[in-house]
Design a protein around this motif. Structure first.
Motif, short mmCIF file in Angstrom:
data_model
loop_
_atom_site.label_atom_id
_atom_site.label_comp_id
_atom_site.label_asym_id
_atom_site.label_seq_id
_atom_site.Cartn_x
_atom_site.Cartn_y
_atom_site.Cartn_z
N ALA A 88 0.81 -1.22 0.00
CA ALA A 88 0.00 0.00 0.00
C ALA A 88 0.84 1.27 0.00
O ALA A 88 1.89 1.34 0.63
CB ALA A 88 -0.92 0.00 1.21
N ASN A 89 0.31 2.27 -0.68
CA ASN A 89 0.85 3.62 -0.61
C ASN A 89 -0.12 4.44 0.22
O ASN A 89 -1.14 4.90 -0.29
CB ASN A 89 1.00 4.22 -2.01
N PRO A 90 0.16 4.66 1.52
CA PRO A 90 -0.77 5.39 2.37
C PRO A 90 -1.02 6.82 1.91
O PRO A 90 -2.04 7.41 2.25
CB PRO A 90 -0.09 5.36 3.75
N ARG A 91 -0.09 7.38 1.12
CA ARG A 91 -0.29 8.75 0.64
C ARG A 91 -1.43 8.84 -0.36
O ARG A 91 -1.93 9.94 -0.63
CB ARG A 91 1.01 9.27 0.02
N TYR A 92 -1.83 7.71 -0.93
CA TYR A 92 -3.01 7.73 -1.80
C TYR A 92 -4.23 8.26 -1.05
O TYR A 92 -5.14 8.82 -1.67
CB TYR A 92 -3.32 6.32 -2.30
N GLY A 93 -4.27 8.05 0.28
CA GLY A 93 -5.42 8.50 1.05
C GLY A 93 -5.58 10.01 1.04
O GLY A 93 -6.52 10.54 0.43
N PRO A 94 -4.68 10.75 1.69
CA PRO A 94 -4.84 12.21 1.73
C PRO A 94 -4.71 12.87 0.36
O PRO A 94 -5.42 13.83 0.07
CB PRO A 94 -3.73 12.66 2.68
N GLU A 95 -3.81 12.36 -0.48
CA GLU A 95 -3.64 12.97 -1.80
C GLU A 95 -4.87 12.69 -2.68
O GLU A 95 -5.31 13.56 -3.44
CB GLU A 95 -2.37 12.44 -2.46
N GLY A 96 -5.43 11.50 -2.56
CA GLY A 96 -6.62 11.18 -3.32
C GLY A 96 -7.82 12.01 -2.88
O GLY A 96 -8.58 12.52 -3.71
N LEU A 97 -7.98 12.19 -1.57
CA LEU A 97 -9.08 13.02 -1.08
C LEU A 97 -8.92 14.47 -1.54
O LEU A 97 -9.91 15.14 -1.84
CB LEU A 97 -9.15 12.96 0.45
N SER A 98 -7.69 14.95 -1.61
CA SER A 98 -7.46 16.31 -2.10
C SER A 98 -7.91 16.45 -3.55
O SER A 98 -8.55 17.45 -3.91
CB SER A 98 -5.97 16.66 -1.97
N LEU A 99 -7.61 15.46 -4.37
CA LEU A 99 -8.04 15.50 -5.77
C LEU A 99 -9.56 15.39 -5.89
O LEU A 99 -10.19 16.08 -6.70
CB LEU A 99 -7.37 14.37 -6.55
N LEU A 100 -10.16 14.53 -5.07
CA LEU A 100 -11.61 14.40 -5.08
C LEU A 100 -12.27 15.69 -4.61
O LEU A 100 -13.30 16.11 -5.14
CB LEU A 100 -12.04 13.25 -4.16
N ARG A 101 -11.67 16.33 -3.62
CA ARG A 101 -12.20 17.59 -3.10
C ARG A 101 -12.21 18.66 -4.19
O ARG A 101 -13.06 19.56 -4.20
CB ARG A 101 -11.34 18.04 -1.91
N ALA A 102 -11.26 18.56 -5.10
CA ALA A 102 -11.18 19.52 -6.21
C ALA A 102 -12.18 19.21 -7.31
O ALA A 102 -12.27 19.96 -8.29
CB ALA A 102 -9.76 19.52 -6.79
N GLY A 103 -12.93 18.11 -7.16
CA GLY A 103 -13.98 17.80 -8.11
C GLY A 103 -13.64 16.77 -9.17
O GLY A 103 -14.46 16.49 -10.05
N LEU A 104 -12.44 16.17 -9.11
CA LEU A 104 -12.07 15.17 -10.10
C LEU A 104 -12.87 13.89 -9.88
O LEU A 104 -13.10 13.49 -8.74
CB LEU A 104 -10.58 14.86 -10.03
N PRO A 105 -13.27 13.20 -10.96
CA PRO A 105 -14.00 11.94 -10.81
C PRO A 105 -13.07 10.82 -10.38
O PRO A 105 -11.84 10.91 -10.52
CB PRO A 105 -14.55 11.69 -12.21
N ALA A 106 -13.65 9.75 -9.87
CA ALA A 106 -12.88 8.64 -9.30
C ALA A 106 -11.85 8.09 -10.28
O ALA A 106 -10.69 7.86 -9.90
CB ALA A 106 -13.84 7.53 -8.86
N GLU A 107 -12.23 7.84 -11.53
CA GLU A 107 -11.29 7.24 -12.48
C GLU A 107 -10.08 8.14 -12.71
O GLU A 107 -8.94 7.66 -12.81
CB GLU A 107 -11.99 6.94 -13.81
N GLU A 108 -10.31 9.44 -12.79
CA GLU A 108 -9.18 10.34 -13.03
C GLU A 108 -8.27 10.42 -11.81
O GLU A 108 -7.05 10.51 -11.94
CB GLU A 108 -9.68 11.74 -13.40
N VAL A 109 -8.86 10.36 -10.62
CA VAL A 109 -8.04 10.36 -9.40
C VAL A 109 -7.15 9.13 -9.36
O VAL A 109 -5.95 9.21 -9.07
CB VAL A 109 -8.93 10.44 -8.15
N VAL A 110 -7.72 7.96 -9.66
CA VAL A 110 -6.92 6.74 -9.70
C VAL A 110 -5.80 6.87 -10.73
O VAL A 110 -4.64 6.52 -10.46
CB VAL A 110 -7.81 5.52 -10.02
N ALA A 111 -6.13 7.39 -11.90
CA ALA A 111 -5.13 7.53 -12.96
C ALA A 111 -4.00 8.45 -12.54
O ALA A 111 -2.82 8.16 -12.78
CB ALA A 111 -5.79 8.04 -14.24
#
Length: 316
Positions: A88-111
């Motif tokens: 696991a990359n634990p940074r995916y958590g806070p960094e992913g939430l930051s991208l989601l907070r900016a309005g990016l869709p799930a697939e783009e955040v994963v990419a």
């Protein structure tokens, strides 16, 4: 309901890793490969999900890994939920939430997360965004069986599993269930384990559900956050903790509360006095409720939550 599409074996061999997103519920898989690193993977199964009507997002997970809840689950109300696992990359958590907070869709955040990560081939990731769109990623070097399945409002994934049936059980249980999100997520874990689960066994489990102002005293966004760090039967222990959590912090519909008439008021005074809580009824009742952690189920003494009354009767 979303339609399922099983991964084609030839396509799986031709793809080093893959992102799946909902539109149709899909299961993602890849061939068995040895990891490039000898680091211990967070071998686990999980579901990241949401209930848009309730305004809740959450993650549930189980693993043959110490304290899986410290690594895998991340969620923020009206933003999304993330499960990060495998090596696991634990940074995916806070960094992913930051991208989601900016309005990016799930697939783009994963990419974006995986594109920026040199260790992506050993990662596994599931995301649900604010609109219930979902995506799951399994790196090419995750240990077999590994893969994911997505549908509206959920992303299910796992690695080092007995078989693909574990992820299918998670997805089908979520799709076929209703009720509080926390209980649906627990049901998904139980179904996954019954279908085979982590092929190395069990050790820890976690449940996280968030809702804006839905937590303690309406001053927290955490509806429930429970972790079983090290246990022979972590799902049973997680269920026990959830029952305790609901007894203390759950909500009985107001129409089911009992009117405190003179007879019941006298009973309350007698039982409270027996436990050492004398004085004016409401003050004594509030002191007792606070001492047994039931303050969230108390609102004056004109009416009483039947759960609180039952506890008082049992203790006195």
């Amino acid at each position: 309901m979303a339609r399922r599409e099983r991964a084609n074996d030839t396509k799986a061999r031709n793809a080093a890793s893959r992102i799946t997103g909902f539109g149709r519920a899909r299961r993602q898989s890849r061939p068995t490969l040895q990891p490039a690193s000898q680091a211990t993977p967070v071998a686990t199964y999980s579901i990241a999900a949401c209930d848009l009507d309730a305004g809740q997002w959450g993650v549930a997970t189980q693993s043959k890994f110490l304290a899986v809840g410290a690594v895998v689950p991340w969620a923020e109300p009206h933003v999304g939920a993330i499960a990060t696992q495998a090596y696991a990359n634990p940074r995916y958590g806070p960094e992913g939430l930051s991208l989601l907070r900016a309005g990016l869709p799930a697939e783009e955040v994963v990419a974006r997360l995986t594109a920026a990560d040199d260790g992506r081939d050993q990662r596994q990731l599931g995301i649900v965004d604010r609109e219930g769109r979902s995506a799951s990623f399994t790196g090419a070097e995750c240990l077999d069986w590994a893969g994911g399945r997505t549908g509206p409002c959920y992303a299910a994934q796992g690695n080092i599993l007995v078989s693909a049936e574990t992820v299918d059980a998670i997805a089908e249980t979520f799709e076929g269930s209703s009720g509080p999100l926390a209980e649906r997520l627990l049901a998904c874990l139980d179904a996954a384990q019954a279908a085979g689960g982590d092929r190395r066994g069990q050790q820890s489990a976690a449940l996280l559900v968030v809702e804006q102002d839905g937590g303690y005293a309406k001053l927290s966004d955490t509806v429930v956050e429970l972790r079983v760090e090290d246990h022979e039967r972590p799902l049973e222990e997680l269920r026990r903790l959830y029952r305790l959590h609901e007894a203390l912090f759950g909500e009985t519909p107001r129409e089911e509360w009992l009117t405190v008439d003179d007879a019941l008021a006298n009973e309350l005074r007698e039982r409270l006095a027996k436990l050492g809580y004398d004085g004016e009824l409401e003050e004594a009742f509030n002191r007792w409720a606070g001492n047994v952690n039931l303050e969230e189920r108390v609102d004056g003494v004109a009416e009483i939550d039947p759960v609180v009354l039952e506890e008082l009767r049992e203790l006195s």
